[in-house]
Design a protein around this motif. Structure first.
Motif, PDB file in Angstrom:
ATOM      1  N   ALA A  41       0.827  -1.201   0.000  1.00 41.46           N
ATOM      2  CA  ALA A  41       0.000   0.000   0.000  1.00 41.46           C
ATOM      3  C   ALA A  41       0.868   1.260   0.000  1.00 41.46           C
ATOM      4  N   MET A  42       1.942   1.251   0.775  1.00 42.97           N
ATOM      5  CA  MET A  42       2.853   2.396   0.790  1.00 42.97           C
ATOM      6  C   MET A  42       3.534   2.562  -0.559  1.00 42.97           C
ATOM      7  N   ASP A  43       3.957   1.463  -1.170  1.00 40.33           N
ATOM      8  CA  ASP A  43       4.615   1.532  -2.468  1.00 40.33           C
ATOM      9  C   ASP A  43       3.660   2.087  -3.519  1.00 40.33           C
ATOM     10  N   ALA A  44       2.421   1.621  -3.518  1.00 44.71           N
ATOM     11  CA  ALA A  44       1.438   2.106  -4.491  1.00 44.71           C
ATOM     12  C   ALA A  44       1.164   3.594  -4.302  1.00 44.71           C
ATOM     13  N   ARG A  45       1.100   4.045  -3.072  1.00 42.30           N
ATOM     14  CA  ARG A  45       0.806   5.453  -2.802  1.00 42.30           C
ATOM     15  C   ARG A  45       1.986   6.354  -3.152  1.00 42.30           C
ATOM     16  N   LEU A  46       3.188   5.904  -2.822  1.00 42.68           N
ATOM     17  CA  LEU A  46       4.368   6.747  -3.031  1.00 42.68           C
ATOM     18  C   LEU A  46       4.854   6.754  -4.475  1.00 42.68           C
ATOM     19  N   THR A  47       4.571   5.718  -5.231  1.00 39.51           N
ATOM     20  CA  THR A  47       5.059   5.657  -6.607  1.00 39.51           C
ATOM     21  C   THR A  47       3.968   5.980  -7.622  1.00 39.51           C
TER      22      THR A  47
END
Length: 54
Positions: A41-47
């Motif tokens: 979820a963090m990767d999807a939001r940050l990238t």
């Protein structure tokens, strides 16, 4: 410490407000209402690409 006449009333008001905020946190915003945050979820939001501005 309680020399001021309003000190007791202010302390009581702050204590009641603290209790209300804690109760709201426990009953309205419990774990079931919060999204699960994990690495994907963090990767999807940050990238994610930035939104297009007109």
């Amino acid at each position: 410490m309680m020399d001021h006449p309003l000190a007791r009333a202010i302390t009581l008001t702050l204590a009641v407000k603290l209790c209300v905020v804690v109760a709201m946190r426990l009953f309205l915003f419990d774990g079931a209402h919060r999204p699960v945050i994990d690495a994907s979820a963090m990767d999807a939001r940050l990238t994610a690409p930035a939104p297009h501005r007109f």
